[in-house]
Design a protein around this motif. Structure first.
Motif, PDB file in Angstrom:
ATOM      1  N   VAL A 209      48.442  57.786  65.182  1.00 61.10           N
ATOM      2  CA  VAL A 209      47.157  58.094  65.817  1.00 61.10           C
ATOM      3  C   VAL A 209      47.033  57.367  67.154  1.00 61.10           C
ATOM      4  CG1 VAL A 209      44.654  57.927  65.590  1.00 61.10           C
ATOM      5  CG2 VAL A 209      46.032  58.560  63.612  1.00 61.10           C
TER       6      VAL A 209
ATOM      7  N   GLN B 157      49.486  56.477  69.146  1.00 57.21           N
ATOM      8  CA  GLN B 157      50.382  57.102  70.114  1.00 57.21           C
ATOM      9  C   GLN B 157      49.891  58.468  70.579  1.00 57.21           C
ATOM     10  OE1 GLN B 157      54.565  56.959  68.873  1.00 57.21           O
ATOM     11  NE2 GLN B 157      54.193  55.014  67.821  1.00 57.21           N
ATOM     12  N   SER B 158      48.922  59.048  69.864  1.00 56.54           N
ATOM     13  CA  SER B 158      48.370  60.339  70.291  1.00 56.54           C
ATOM     14  C   SER B 158      47.437  60.182  71.486  1.00 56.54           C
ATOM     15  CB  SER B 158      47.597  60.988  69.135  1.00 56.54           C
ATOM     16  OG  SER B 158      46.414  60.256  68.845  1.00 56.54           O
ATOM     17  N   ASN B 159      47.025  58.920  71.761  1.00 56.82           N
ATOM     18  CA  ASN B 159      46.165  58.601  72.903  1.00 56.82           C
ATOM     19  C   ASN B 159      44.807  59.304  72.867  1.00 56.82           C
ATOM     20  OD1 ASN B 159      48.082  56.899  74.217  1.00 56.82           O
ATOM     21  ND2 ASN B 159      49.172  58.720  74.928  1.00 56.82           N
ATOM     22  N   VAL B 160      44.347  59.665  71.677  1.00 62.99           N
ATOM     23  CA  VAL B 160      43.038  60.293  71.536  1.00 62.99           C
ATOM     24  C   VAL B 160      41.927  59.242  71.628  1.00 62.99           C
ATOM     25  CG1 VAL B 160      41.519  61.592  69.986  1.00 62.99           C
ATOM     26  CG2 VAL B 160      43.943  62.200  70.170  1.00 62.99           C
TER      27      VAL B 160
END
Length: 282
Positions: free
Chosen positions: A92, A94-97
């Motif tokens: 999550v 690393q998804s940069n959300v």
């Protein structure tokens, strides 16, 4: 273990060394503290202190899963859940959300709440409350073997992957340019954290395990001049606080884990003041 016990009694002139539980606790400290000091350096460098704290909190849910599934050895369920939990957080992030601290905060809260809810059904939480503060004096020779195997495995993995782990954490773009699989090595690191947290949490306690991982490395960063001295000081501070905290807790009758943390925090204070004084002179 008999030969090890006799050797310890022959070289240590203390009354408490004649108690087997103190011998076991001393061996555990010798095995655990270098790992905390070593892994803590990269946790501090990567600003992942809340990540390791979240993994500590997730232990409750790991125990709860073991209870629900009827797994007698909670170490198995804790380790499996910690691995999945660590990879989920890493994915999550690393998804940069959302920002890393937000993601970790959400997962940490969820991990501890879910575990408490499941374990508190029909008033059963009190049976597992010991995991909150830990009890290193209860460690057994069989569990010491688990710690020893963990120490060897992590040291081998660390020696093989350290350069790539470090470069991946400090400069992802440079690592990618050198054909290093950044995602893989970041996942390897979070798995290492999950392993050491899970293996030691029963005796250290989930409320203070993060302190033992972070404070020695933070102290070392105050006085180290390079990466080599950084690791040496971190391991040294971790071992010193572990040994002195265990011995002091025996004489004053306090929790070993909490006493170790207080000594470690005292070391941090001295190194901080030393660094501040040095900067002032400069």
């Amino acid at each position: 273990m008999g030969a090890i016990y006799k050797f310890m009694e022959s070289i240590l002139p203390f009354s408490w060394i004649h108690f087997n539980f103190m011998k076991n606790a001393l061996i555990a400290i010798i095995l655990i503290s270098p790992l905390f000091g070593l892994i803590g350096t990269m946790i501090v460098n990567n600003k992942m202190s809340f990540f390791s704290d979240a993994l500590g909190h997730s232990a409750l849910t790991g125990i709860a899963i073991g209870v629900v599934l009827g797994i007698g050895n909670y170490m198995i369920s804790m380790l499996l859940f910690a691995i999945l939990f660590a990879l989920a957080i890493s994915g999550v992030i690393q998804s940069n959300v959302s920002s890393p601290d937000t993601v970790i905060g959400v997962f940490s809260s969820m991990g501890v709440a879910l575990g408490i809810v499941i374990l508190s059904i029909k008033g059963g939480f009190s049976k597992y409350s010991g995991y909150l503060i830990g009890d290193i004096l209860s460690i057994t020779p069989k569990e010491l073997l688990t710690l020893a195997v963990t120490l060897v495995l992590i040291l081998i993995l660390w020696s093989l992957c350290f350069n790539k782990l470090m470069l991946s954490s400090l400069n992802s773009d440079l690592a990618l340019s050198r054909q290093i699989n950044v995602k893989l090595y970041k996942n390897i690191f979070v798995l290492i954290i999950a392993l050491i947290v899970t293996v030691s949490i029963k005796w250290v306690g989930m409320l203070i395990i993060n302190s033992l991982l972070v404070i020695p490395a933070a102290s070392a960063k105050n006085v180290a001049n390079d990466m080599k001295s950084y690791h040496i000081f971190s391991v040294l501070f971790s071992v010193i606080s572990g040994l002195s905290g265990l011995i002091l807790s025996y004489y004053i009758g306090t929790s070993a884990g909490a006493t170790i943390v207080l000594i470690s925090a005292t070391i941090f204070l001295f190194t901080f003041l030393s660094k501040k004084a040095g900067n002032g002179k400069a």
